[in-house]
Design a protein around this motif. Structure first.
Motif, PDB file in Angstrom:
ATOM      1  N   TRP A   1       0.822  -1.205   0.000  1.00  0.00           N
ATOM      2  CA  TRP A   1       0.000   0.000   0.000  1.00  0.00           C
ATOM      3  C   TRP A   1       0.861   1.262   0.000  1.00  0.00           C
ATOM      4  O   TRP A   1       1.909   1.315   0.644  1.00  0.00           O
ATOM      5  N   ILE A   2       0.423   2.288  -0.742  1.00  0.00           N
ATOM      6  CA  ILE A   2       1.134   3.566  -0.802  1.00  0.00           C
ATOM      7  C   ILE A   2       0.158   4.704  -0.554  1.00  0.00           C
ATOM      8  O   ILE A   2      -0.916   4.752  -1.160  1.00  0.00           O
ATOM      9  N   LEU A   3       0.538   5.600   0.332  1.00  0.00           N
ATOM     10  CA  LEU A   3      -0.168   6.862   0.519  1.00  0.00           C
ATOM     11  C   LEU A   3       0.668   7.922  -0.181  1.00  0.00           C
ATOM     12  O   LEU A   3       1.806   8.187   0.217  1.00  0.00           O
ATOM     13  N   HIS A   4       0.117   8.477  -1.232  1.00  0.00           N
ATOM     14  CA  HIS A   4       0.793   9.524  -2.008  1.00  0.00           C
ATOM     15  C   HIS A   4       0.218  10.858  -1.558  1.00  0.00           C
ATOM     16  O   HIS A   4      -0.996  11.050  -1.541  1.00  0.00           O
ATOM     17  N   SER A   5       1.078  11.769  -1.172  1.00  0.00           N
ATOM     18  CA  SER A   5       0.609  13.076  -0.723  1.00  0.00           C
ATOM     19  C   SER A   5       1.519  14.171  -1.254  1.00  0.00           C
ATOM     20  O   SER A   5       2.702  13.954  -1.503  1.00  0.00           O
ATOM     21  N   VAL A   6       0.921  15.317  -1.434  1.00  0.00           N
ATOM     22  CA  VAL A   6       1.672  16.478  -1.881  1.00  0.00           C
ATOM     23  C   VAL A   6       1.093  17.701  -1.170  1.00  0.00           C
ATOM     24  O   VAL A   6      -0.118  17.852  -1.069  1.00  0.00           O
TER      25      VAL A   6
ATOM     26  N   VAL B   1      -7.000   5.594  -8.380  1.00  0.00           N
ATOM     27  CA  VAL B   1      -6.941   6.549  -7.271  1.00  0.00           C
ATOM     28  C   VAL B   1      -8.038   6.211  -6.254  1.00  0.00           C
ATOM     29  O   VAL B   1      -9.211   6.138  -6.598  1.00  0.00           O
ATOM     30  N   LYS B   2      -7.627   6.029  -5.018  1.00  0.00           N
ATOM     31  CA  LYS B   2      -8.572   5.709  -3.937  1.00  0.00           C
ATOM     32  C   LYS B   2      -8.375   6.685  -2.781  1.00  0.00           C
ATOM     33  O   LYS B   2      -7.271   7.177  -2.557  1.00  0.00           O
ATOM     34  N   ALA B   3      -9.441   6.954  -2.069  1.00  0.00           N
ATOM     35  CA  ALA B   3      -9.408   7.766  -0.838  1.00  0.00           C
ATOM     36  C   ALA B   3      -8.777   9.141  -1.065  1.00  0.00           C
ATOM     37  O   ALA B   3      -7.996   9.617  -0.243  1.00  0.00           O
ATOM     38  N   PHE B   4      -9.122   9.787  -2.173  1.00  0.00           N
ATOM     39  CA  PHE B   4      -8.581  11.107  -2.475  1.00  0.00           C
ATOM     40  C   PHE B   4      -9.116  12.126  -1.481  1.00  0.00           C
ATOM     41  O   PHE B   4     -10.293  12.153  -1.166  1.00  0.00           O
ATOM     42  N   LYS B   5      -8.229  12.990  -0.995  1.00  0.00           N
ATOM     43  CA  LYS B   5      -8.610  14.058  -0.059  1.00  0.00           C
ATOM     44  C   LYS B   5      -7.939  15.359  -0.482  1.00  0.00           C
ATOM     45  O   LYS B   5      -6.821  15.355  -0.999  1.00  0.00           O
TER      46      LYS B   5
ATOM     47  N   GLY C   1      -3.095  20.559   0.522  1.00  0.00           N
ATOM     48  CA  GLY C   1      -2.571  19.222   0.307  1.00  0.00           C
ATOM     49  C   GLY C   1      -3.561  18.362  -0.447  1.00  0.00           C
ATOM     50  O   GLY C   1      -4.769  18.537  -0.307  1.00  0.00           O
ATOM     51  N   PHE C   2      -3.039  17.475  -1.263  1.00  0.00           N
ATOM     52  CA  PHE C   2      -3.802  16.396  -1.876  1.00  0.00           C
ATOM     53  C   PHE C   2      -3.220  15.105  -1.340  1.00  0.00           C
ATOM     54  O   PHE C   2      -1.996  14.986  -1.181  1.00  0.00           O
ATOM     55  N   SER C   3      -4.057  14.128  -1.062  1.00  0.00           N
ATOM     56  CA  SER C   3      -3.567  12.791  -0.740  1.00  0.00           C
ATOM     57  C   SER C   3      -4.457  11.760  -1.414  1.00  0.00           C
ATOM     58  O   SER C   3      -5.632  12.024  -1.694  1.00  0.00           O
ATOM     59  N   MET C   4      -3.876  10.613  -1.683  1.00  0.00           N
ATOM     60  CA  MET C   4      -4.607   9.511  -2.298  1.00  0.00           C
ATOM     61  C   MET C   4      -3.877   8.219  -1.974  1.00  0.00           C
ATOM     62  O   MET C   4      -2.706   8.242  -1.600  1.00  0.00           O
ATOM     63  N   GLU C   5      -4.592   7.118  -2.109  1.00  0.00           N
ATOM     64  CA  GLU C   5      -4.027   5.818  -1.788  1.00  0.00           C
ATOM     65  C   GLU C   5      -3.979   4.929  -3.016  1.00  0.00           C
ATOM     66  O   GLU C   5      -4.841   5.027  -3.897  1.00  0.00           O
ATOM     67  N   PHE C   6      -2.959   4.068  -3.030  1.00  0.00           N
ATOM     68  CA  PHE C   6      -2.798   3.065  -4.076  1.00  0.00           C
ATOM     69  C   PHE C   6      -2.544   1.724  -3.416  1.00  0.00           C
ATOM     70  O   PHE C   6      -1.835   1.647  -2.410  1.00  0.00           O
ATOM     71  N   ALA C   7      -3.083   0.671  -4.002  1.00  0.00           N
ATOM     72  CA  ALA C   7      -2.925  -0.666  -3.428  1.00  0.00           C
ATOM     73  C   ALA C   7      -1.496  -1.167  -3.522  1.00  0.00           C
ATOM     74  O   ALA C   7      -1.055  -1.949  -2.681  1.00  0.00           O
ATOM     75  N   ASN C   8      -0.752  -0.674  -4.542  1.00  0.00           N
ATOM     76  CA  ASN C   8       0.602  -1.186  -4.745  1.00  0.00           C
ATOM     77  C   ASN C   8       1.371  -0.255  -5.688  1.00  0.00           C
ATOM     78  O   ASN C   8       0.815   0.710  -6.225  1.00  0.00           O
TER      79      ASN C   8
ATOM     80  N   ASP D   1       5.585  10.216  -0.219  1.00  0.00           N
ATOM     81  CA  ASP D   1       4.922   8.925  -0.407  1.00  0.00           C
ATOM     82  C   ASP D   1       5.265   8.049   0.782  1.00  0.00           C
ATOM     83  O   ASP D   1       6.438   7.917   1.147  1.00  0.00           O
ATOM     84  N   TYR D   2       4.225   7.445   1.350  1.00  0.00           N
ATOM     85  CA  TYR D   2       4.396   6.619   2.553  1.00  0.00           C
ATOM     86  C   TYR D   2       3.969   5.188   2.289  1.00  0.00           C
ATOM     87  O   TYR D   2       3.070   4.931   1.505  1.00  0.00           O
ATOM     88  N   GLN D   3       4.629   4.278   2.996  1.00  0.00           N
ATOM     89  CA  GLN D   3       4.165   2.919   3.156  1.00  0.00           C
ATOM     90  C   GLN D   3       4.145   2.633   4.649  1.00  0.00           C
ATOM     91  O   GLN D   3       4.887   3.243   5.419  1.00  0.00           O
ATOM     92  N   LEU D   4       3.281   1.701   5.053  1.00  0.00           N
ATOM     93  CA  LEU D   4       3.232   1.310   6.452  1.00  0.00           C
ATOM     94  C   LEU D   4       4.478   0.518   6.815  1.00  0.00           C
ATOM     95  O   LEU D   4       5.011  -0.220   5.990  1.00  0.00           O
ATOM     96  N   ARG D   5       4.949   0.665   8.042  1.00  0.00           N
ATOM     97  CA  ARG D   5       6.123  -0.102   8.456  1.00  0.00           C
ATOM     98  C   ARG D   5       5.710  -1.451   8.946  1.00  0.00           C
ATOM     99  O   ARG D   5       4.642  -1.694   9.333  1.00  0.00           O
TER     100      ARG D   5
END
Length: 105
Positions: free
Chosen positions: A9-14, A44-48, A62-69, A101-105
Protein backbone atom coordinates in the motif's frame (compact mmCIF):
# COMPACT_ATOMS: atom_id res chain seq x y z
CA UNK A 1 -7.86 -0.58 3.99
CA UNK A 2 -8.52 -3.91 5.67
CA UNK A 3 -8.60 -5.83 2.36
CA UNK A 4 -5.39 -4.21 1.08
CA UNK A 5 -2.01 -5.88 1.39
CA UNK A 6 -0.45 -3.36 3.76
CA UNK A 7 3.09 -4.24 2.65
CA UNK A 8 2.43 -2.82 -0.82
CA UNK A 9 0.00 0.00 0.00
CA UNK A 10 1.13 3.57 -0.80
CA UNK A 11 -0.17 6.86 0.52
CA UNK A 12 0.79 9.52 -2.01
CA UNK A 13 0.61 13.08 -0.72
CA UNK A 14 1.67 16.48 -1.88
CA UNK A 15 1.56 19.78 -0.03
CA UNK A 16 1.64 22.90 -2.13
CA UNK A 17 1.05 26.62 -2.53
CA UNK A 18 -0.59 28.15 -5.54
CA UNK A 19 0.31 31.26 -7.52
CA UNK A 20 -3.29 32.45 -7.19
CA UNK A 21 -4.46 35.00 -4.66
CA UNK A 22 -5.59 33.35 -1.42
CA UNK A 23 -9.33 32.77 -1.38
CA UNK A 24 -9.68 33.57 -5.08
CA UNK A 25 -11.99 31.87 -7.53
CA UNK A 26 -8.91 30.64 -9.44
CA UNK A 27 -7.60 28.97 -6.28
CA UNK A 28 -10.92 27.24 -5.61
CA UNK A 29 -11.22 26.19 -9.26
CA UNK A 30 -7.75 24.59 -9.17
CA UNK A 31 -8.63 22.56 -6.05
CA UNK A 32 -12.02 21.47 -7.44
CA UNK A 33 -10.61 20.62 -10.86
CA UNK A 34 -7.71 18.70 -9.29
CA UNK A 35 -10.12 16.60 -7.27
CA UNK A 36 -12.48 15.99 -10.22
CA UNK A 37 -9.72 15.09 -12.66
CA UNK A 38 -7.55 12.98 -10.38
CA UNK A 39 -10.43 11.02 -8.83
CA UNK A 40 -11.58 10.05 -12.33
CA UNK A 41 -8.41 7.94 -12.67
CA UNK A 42 -9.57 4.42 -11.73
CA UNK A 43 -6.61 3.45 -9.50
CA UNK A 44 -6.94 6.55 -7.27
CA UNK A 45 -8.57 5.71 -3.94
CA UNK A 46 -9.41 7.77 -0.84
CA UNK A 47 -8.58 11.11 -2.47
CA UNK A 48 -8.61 14.06 -0.06
CA UNK A 49 -8.07 17.79 -0.42
CA UNK A 50 -6.66 19.55 2.64
CA UNK A 51 -6.16 23.10 3.81
CA UNK A 52 -2.84 23.22 5.65
CA UNK A 53 -3.15 24.91 9.07
CA UNK A 54 0.15 24.27 10.85
CA UNK A 55 2.27 27.27 11.78
CA UNK A 56 5.34 25.04 11.26
CA UNK A 57 5.29 25.37 7.47
CA UNK A 58 3.96 27.82 4.94
CA UNK A 59 2.37 25.59 2.33
CA UNK A 60 -1.35 26.16 1.84
CA UNK A 61 -2.99 22.94 0.62
CA UNK A 62 -2.57 19.22 0.31
CA UNK A 63 -3.80 16.40 -1.88
CA UNK A 64 -3.57 12.79 -0.74
CA UNK A 65 -4.61 9.51 -2.30
CA UNK A 66 -4.03 5.82 -1.79
CA UNK A 67 -2.80 3.07 -4.08
CA UNK A 68 -2.92 -0.67 -3.43
CA UNK A 69 0.60 -1.19 -4.74
CA UNK A 70 3.50 0.23 -6.76
CA UNK A 71 1.96 -0.85 -10.07
CA UNK A 72 -1.18 1.20 -9.37
CA UNK A 73 0.97 4.17 -8.38
CA UNK A 74 2.94 3.90 -11.63
CA UNK A 75 -0.31 3.54 -13.61
CA UNK A 76 -1.52 6.78 -12.00
CA UNK A 77 1.69 8.63 -12.82
CA UNK A 78 1.54 7.53 -16.46
CA UNK A 79 -2.21 8.04 -16.87
CA UNK A 80 -3.04 10.61 -19.60
CA UNK A 81 -5.36 12.57 -17.28
CA UNK A 82 -2.63 12.89 -14.65
CA UNK A 83 -0.02 13.87 -17.22
CA UNK A 84 -2.37 16.47 -18.73
CA UNK A 85 -3.25 17.90 -15.30
CA UNK A 86 0.44 18.19 -14.42
CA UNK A 87 1.45 19.84 -17.70
CA UNK A 88 -1.54 22.14 -18.12
CA UNK A 89 -2.42 23.05 -14.53
CA UNK A 90 0.16 21.96 -11.96
CA UNK A 91 3.22 23.32 -13.75
CA UNK A 92 1.54 26.65 -14.47
CA UNK A 93 -0.46 27.26 -11.27
CA UNK A 94 1.56 25.72 -8.43
CA UNK A 95 4.18 27.98 -6.91
CA UNK A 96 5.98 25.26 -4.93
CA UNK A 97 5.32 21.82 -3.51
CA UNK A 98 6.62 18.93 -1.49
CA UNK A 99 5.71 15.37 -2.44
CA UNK A 100 5.71 12.60 0.16
CA UNK A 101 4.92 8.92 -0.41
CA UNK A 102 4.40 6.62 2.55
CA UNK A 103 4.16 2.92 3.16
CA UNK A 104 3.23 1.31 6.45
CA UNK A 105 6.12 -0.10 8.46
Amino acid sequence: MSSVNKENWILHSVIFSLKHEKGSEAEQRFLADGEAILTSIPVVKAFKVYKQVSAKNDYDFGFSMEFANQDEYEDYNAHPLHEKFVSERWETEVERFLEIDYQLR
